[in-house]
Design a protein around this motif. Structure first.
Motif, PDB file in Angstrom:
ATOM      1  N   ILE A  18       0.846  -1.188   0.000  1.00  0.00           N
ATOM      2  CA  ILE A  18       0.000   0.000   0.000  1.00  0.00           C
ATOM      3  C   ILE A  18       0.885   1.243   0.000  1.00  0.00           C
ATOM      4  CG2 ILE A  18      -1.971  -1.072   1.133  1.00  0.00           C
ATOM      5  CD1 ILE A  18      -1.075   0.205   3.753  1.00  0.00           C
ATOM      6  N   LYS A  19       0.324   2.323  -0.527  1.00  0.00           N
ATOM      7  CA  LYS A  19       1.025   3.603  -0.540  1.00  0.00           C
ATOM      8  C   LYS A  19       0.902   4.239   0.837  1.00  0.00           C
ATOM      9  CE  LYS A  19       0.105   4.481  -5.396  1.00  0.00           C
ATOM     10  NZ  LYS A  19      -0.561   5.354  -6.374  1.00  0.00           N
ATOM     11  N   PHE A  20       1.982   4.897   1.252  1.00  0.00           N
ATOM     12  CA  PHE A  20       1.975   5.578   2.542  1.00  0.00           C
ATOM     13  C   PHE A  20       2.843   6.818   2.435  1.00  0.00           C
ATOM     14  CE2 PHE A  20       3.488   6.214   6.945  1.00  0.00           C
ATOM     15  CZ  PHE A  20       2.254   6.336   7.566  1.00  0.00           C
ATOM     16  N   ARG A  21       2.354   7.912   3.008  1.00  0.00           N
ATOM     17  CA  ARG A  21       3.068   9.187   2.962  1.00  0.00           C
ATOM     18  C   ARG A  21       3.334   9.648   4.396  1.00  0.00           C
ATOM     19  NH1 ARG A  21      -0.473  13.889   0.963  1.00  0.00           N
ATOM     20  NH2 ARG A  21      -1.218  13.628   3.072  1.00  0.00           N
ATOM     21  N   THR A  22       4.542  10.067   4.651  1.00  0.00           N
ATOM     22  CA  THR A  22       4.908  10.598   5.962  1.00  0.00           C
ATOM     23  C   THR A  22       6.043  11.597   5.783  1.00  0.00           C
ATOM     24  OG1 THR A  22       5.449   9.996   8.238  1.00  0.00           O
ATOM     25  CG2 THR A  22       6.585   8.790   6.497  1.00  0.00           C
ATOM     26  N   ASN A  23       6.469  12.185   6.864  1.00  0.00           N
ATOM     27  CA  ASN A  23       7.606  13.110   6.836  1.00  0.00           C
ATOM     28  C   ASN A  23       8.807  12.422   7.462  1.00  0.00           C
ATOM     29  OD1 ASN A  23       6.150  15.226   5.683  1.00  0.00           O
ATOM     30  ND2 ASN A  23       5.327  15.812   7.667  1.00  0.00           N
ATOM     31  N   VAL A  24       9.907  12.393   6.710  1.00  0.00           N
ATOM     32  CA  VAL A  24      11.126  11.715   7.148  1.00  0.00           C
ATOM     33  C   VAL A  24      12.302  12.662   6.904  1.00  0.00           C
ATOM     34  CG1 VAL A  24      12.581   9.669   6.807  1.00  0.00           C
ATOM     35  CG2 VAL A  24      10.120   9.474   6.551  1.00  0.00           C
ATOM     36  N   SER A  25      13.324  12.506   7.705  1.00  0.00           N
ATOM     37  CA  SER A  25      14.524  13.326   7.585  1.00  0.00           C
ATOM     38  C   SER A  25      15.124  13.232   6.180  1.00  0.00           C
ATOM     39  CB  SER A  25      15.556  12.863   8.613  1.00  0.00           C
ATOM     40  OG  SER A  25      16.814  13.407   8.332  1.00  0.00           O
ATOM     41  N   LYS A  26      15.417  14.382   5.588  1.00  0.00           N
ATOM     42  CA  LYS A  26      16.002  14.403   4.244  1.00  0.00           C
ATOM     43  C   LYS A  26      17.353  13.714   4.223  1.00  0.00           C
ATOM     44  CE  LYS A  26      17.256  17.369   0.347  1.00  0.00           C
ATOM     45  NZ  LYS A  26      17.794  16.231  -0.319  1.00  0.00           N
ATOM     46  N   SER A  27      18.149  13.896   5.257  1.00  0.00           N
ATOM     47  CA  SER A  27      19.465  13.245   5.291  1.00  0.00           C
ATOM     48  C   SER A  27      19.324  11.720   5.351  1.00  0.00           C
ATOM     49  CB  SER A  27      20.299  13.760   6.465  1.00  0.00           C
ATOM     50  OG  SER A  27      19.671  13.475   7.693  1.00  0.00           O
ATOM     51  N   TYR A  74       7.702  12.192   2.340  1.00  0.00           N
ATOM     52  CA  TYR A  74       8.249  11.012   1.664  1.00  0.00           C
ATOM     53  C   TYR A  74       7.100  10.054   1.392  1.00  0.00           C
ATOM     54  CZ  TYR A  74      11.249   6.962   0.789  1.00  0.00           C
ATOM     55  OH  TYR A  74      11.864   5.882   0.221  1.00  0.00           O
ATOM     56  N   LYS A  75       6.894   9.738   0.106  1.00  0.00           N
ATOM     57  CA  LYS A  75       5.826   8.832  -0.301  1.00  0.00           C
ATOM     58  C   LYS A  75       6.445   7.591  -0.926  1.00  0.00           C
ATOM     59  CE  LYS A  75       3.672  11.678  -3.049  1.00  0.00           C
ATOM     60  NZ  LYS A  75       2.674  12.316  -3.910  1.00  0.00           N
ATOM     61  N   THR A  76       5.980   6.422  -0.491  1.00  0.00           N
ATOM     62  CA  THR A  76       6.437   5.167  -1.072  1.00  0.00           C
ATOM     63  C   THR A  76       5.428   4.076  -0.721  1.00  0.00           C
ATOM     64  OG1 THR A  76       8.345   3.704  -1.329  1.00  0.00           O
ATOM     65  CG2 THR A  76       7.883   4.484   0.885  1.00  0.00           C
ATOM     66  N   THR A  77       5.741   2.847  -1.092  1.00  0.00           N
ATOM     67  CA  THR A  77       4.848   1.735  -0.769  1.00  0.00           C
ATOM     68  C   THR A  77       5.508   0.834   0.262  1.00  0.00           C
ATOM     69  OG1 THR A  77       5.705   0.332  -2.545  1.00  0.00           O
ATOM     70  CG2 THR A  77       3.802   1.722  -3.061  1.00  0.00           C
ATOM     71  N   TYR A  78       4.675   0.215   1.061  1.00  0.00           N
ATOM     72  CA  TYR A  78       5.127  -0.709   2.096  1.00  0.00           C
ATOM     73  C   TYR A  78       4.250  -1.946   2.071  1.00  0.00           C
ATOM     74  CZ  TYR A  78       7.525   3.338   4.101  1.00  0.00           C
ATOM     75  OH  TYR A  78       8.333   4.420   4.284  1.00  0.00           O
ATOM     76  N   ASP A  79       4.753  -3.011   2.652  1.00  0.00           N
ATOM     77  CA  ASP A  79       3.944  -4.196   2.853  1.00  0.00           C
ATOM     78  C   ASP A  79       2.815  -3.824   3.811  1.00  0.00           C
ATOM     79  OD1 ASP A  79       3.765  -7.311   2.763  1.00  0.00           O
ATOM     80  OD2 ASP A  79       3.636  -6.766   4.896  1.00  0.00           O
TER      81      ASP A  79
END
Length: 123
Positions: A18-27, A74-79
């Protein structure tokens, strides 16, 4: 993902992801991209590996004062099942999901990660 149906290959969407969007450190994202290239994989597969290790330990020592200040979307897919477990884990430890994601980077198991061609597998 590809499925073999009656001797023919049919491209399908992996419904376990599934697609999931969150905020993650750029570094951290930059580090994940570099590691992904080095290990022939994708950043989300690296994150999943780290998350599985953190969940298997069942313990997290996270200092809320040390949260990074360079967070970006940061948007990506996860299990799907793994993400549900992470949500529950974060809730039980009074943390945000992005805190657990960032913490898990230090626990990536480079010996057991999916390679970049995993999404093109045949089932």
């Amino acid at each position: 993902m590809w499925k073999s149906v009656n001797g023919r290959l049919i491209q399908t969407t992996d419904t376990a992801r599934i697609k999931f969007r969150t905020n993650v450190s750029k570094s951290i994202i930059d580090t994940l991209h570099a590691l992904a290239i080095e290990h022939d994989t994708h950043p989300n597969y690296l994150l999943e590996s780290g998350l599985q290790m953190v969940l298997s330990q069942g313990v997290i020592t996270f200092n809320k004062q040390s949260r990074p200040k360079d967070r970006i979307q940061y948007k990506t897919t996860y299990d799907k099942e793994l993400l549900e477990q992470v949500k529950e884990f974060a809730k039980n430890h009074n943390l945000f999901i992005n805190d657990v994601l960032e913490y898990s980077v230090d626990f990536i198991d480079f010996e057991n990660i999916k390679n970049s061609s995993h999404k093109h597998r045949i089932e």
